[in-house]
Design a protein around this motif. Structure first.
Motif, mmCIF file in Angstrom:
data_model
loop_
_atom_site.group_PDB
_atom_site.id
_atom_site.type_symbol
_atom_site.label_atom_id
_atom_site.label_comp_id
_atom_site.label_asym_id
_atom_site.label_seq_id
_atom_site.Cartn_x
_atom_site.Cartn_y
_atom_site.Cartn_z
ATOM 1 N N ILE A 1 -29.583 61.898 43.966
ATOM 2 C CA ILE A 1 -28.718 60.849 44.976
ATOM 3 C C ILE A 1 -29.742 60.504 45.964
ATOM 4 O O ILE A 1 -30.231 61.372 46.912
ATOM 5 N N GLY A 2 -29.707 59.494 46.171
ATOM 6 C CA GLY A 2 -30.972 58.513 47.384
ATOM 7 C C GLY A 2 -29.872 57.829 48.406
ATOM 8 O O GLY A 2 -28.868 57.326 47.873
ATOM 9 N N ILE A 3 -30.072 58.192 49.885
ATOM 10 C CA ILE A 3 -29.375 57.310 50.849
ATOM 11 C C ILE A 3 -30.187 56.743 51.651
ATOM 12 O O ILE A 3 -31.402 57.080 51.715
ATOM 13 N N ASP A 4 -30.104 55.332 51.932
ATOM 14 C CA ASP A 4 -30.847 54.938 52.833
ATOM 15 C C ASP A 4 -30.091 53.822 53.579
ATOM 16 O O ASP A 4 -28.889 53.463 53.381
ATOM 17 N N ILE A 5 -30.543 53.164 54.762
ATOM 18 C CA ILE A 5 -29.870 52.587 55.769
ATOM 19 C C ILE A 5 -29.807 51.039 55.242
ATOM 20 O O ILE A 5 -28.775 50.034 55.347
#
Length: 279
Positions: free
Chosen positions: A84-88
């Motif tokens: 899982i990748g998260i970014d703004i």
């Protein structure tokens, strides 16, 4: 990740996050080249002792995943694990993803939108230019919270100090340090991160490794590394012009001087990986 928190109603500003580089195709290219350099120099995508667990299948989180280069690579290498990748910013997330990879848009300054002890492996790299020391303390606390007991954490950062830099190169880095200081960012945060990790009281076996990368010399690797660095300066040229009170042409001349100086002085840069285990 069926239990992640829905934060779609939270408004935030990218400016709040302090990321210095503009989004767009050129930044995507810069990020992808950087990923290739890192993987080659380090002979792999991570240093924590997680290979066997990843082969068997675990949950992994990439914080500040950007354009998804690391996740795409890892998801292909370890098909039994979930990434899982998260970014703004979400508009540059990969449109075609493997079934074991997914992405979420969120502002990590609001906290990580996952329950406690969700992930076996949490990875984060190159957020040194985007966070204040106070925010680093908060984010590290969140990273520890969402990591399972017995899981691993790995942080990777660029050391904002070159080895054997020429005078014009040193000038560019000195001005860059002033720019980050104005934003409340400590460009040398890498030296404090191990202490921050230790202070949580929940981590053990904290290790640091570093690799030195030639700039402009040492073959294709040095050529690509210098090109990547110059593209970063070019992206922030408007800020350099303001801080140095120089024209666009004068800033271009300084950036282009990196080629000659790097070769003459045998300039190098360092990347540092810090990894540990949650007790």
């Amino acid at each position: 990740m069926d239990k992640y928190q829905d934060i779609s109603n939270i408004n935030f500003s990218v400016e709040e996050f302090r990321y210095p580089f503009p989004s767009g195709k050129s930044e995507i290219n810069r990020s992808e080249v950087q990923h290739g350099i890192i993987k080659y120099v380090w002979q792999g995508n991570f240093s924590a002792d997680m290979d066997e667990k990843l082969k068997k299948g675990i949950r992994t989180l990439d914080i500040g995943c950007g354009y998804g280069s690391w996740i795409s690579d890892m998801a292909q290498t370890y098909p039994l694990s979930t990434f899982i990748g998260i970014d703004i910013v979400s508009r540059y997330f990969p449109k075609d993803t493997l079934p074991n990879a997914g992405y979420l848009e969120c502002n990590i300054l609001n906290g990580l939108p996952f329950p406690d002890e969700t992930f076996d492996f949490v990875y984060q790299r190159f957020l040194w230019s985007s966070l204040t020391e106070e925010q680093w303390t908060f984010i590290i606390g969140e990273i520890v919270r969402v990591t399972k007991k017995g899981g691993a954490i790995e942080l990777m950062e660029f050391e904002m100090k070159l080895t054997n830099s020429g005078p014009k190169t040193a000038l560019l880095f000195d001005v860059s340090e002033k720019f980050f200081a104005l934003k409340g960012v400590n460009p040398h945060i890498i030296s404090k991160i191990p202490i921050m990790l230790q202070s949580t009281g929940k981590l053990s076996n904290i290790q640091c490794k570093q690799e030195t990368i030639p700039l402009g010399w040492g073959g294709k690797l040095g050529e690509l590394a210098l090109r990547n660095l110059k593209s970063g300066f070019a992206a922030g040229k408007s800020k350099l012009m303001q801080l140095m009170n120089k024209s666009s042409e004068e800033c271009d001349a300084l950036i282009n001087a990196l080629d000659k100086e790097a070769e003459e002085y045998k300039t190098c840069m360092k990347h540092v990986r810090i990894f540990c285990k949650k007790d």
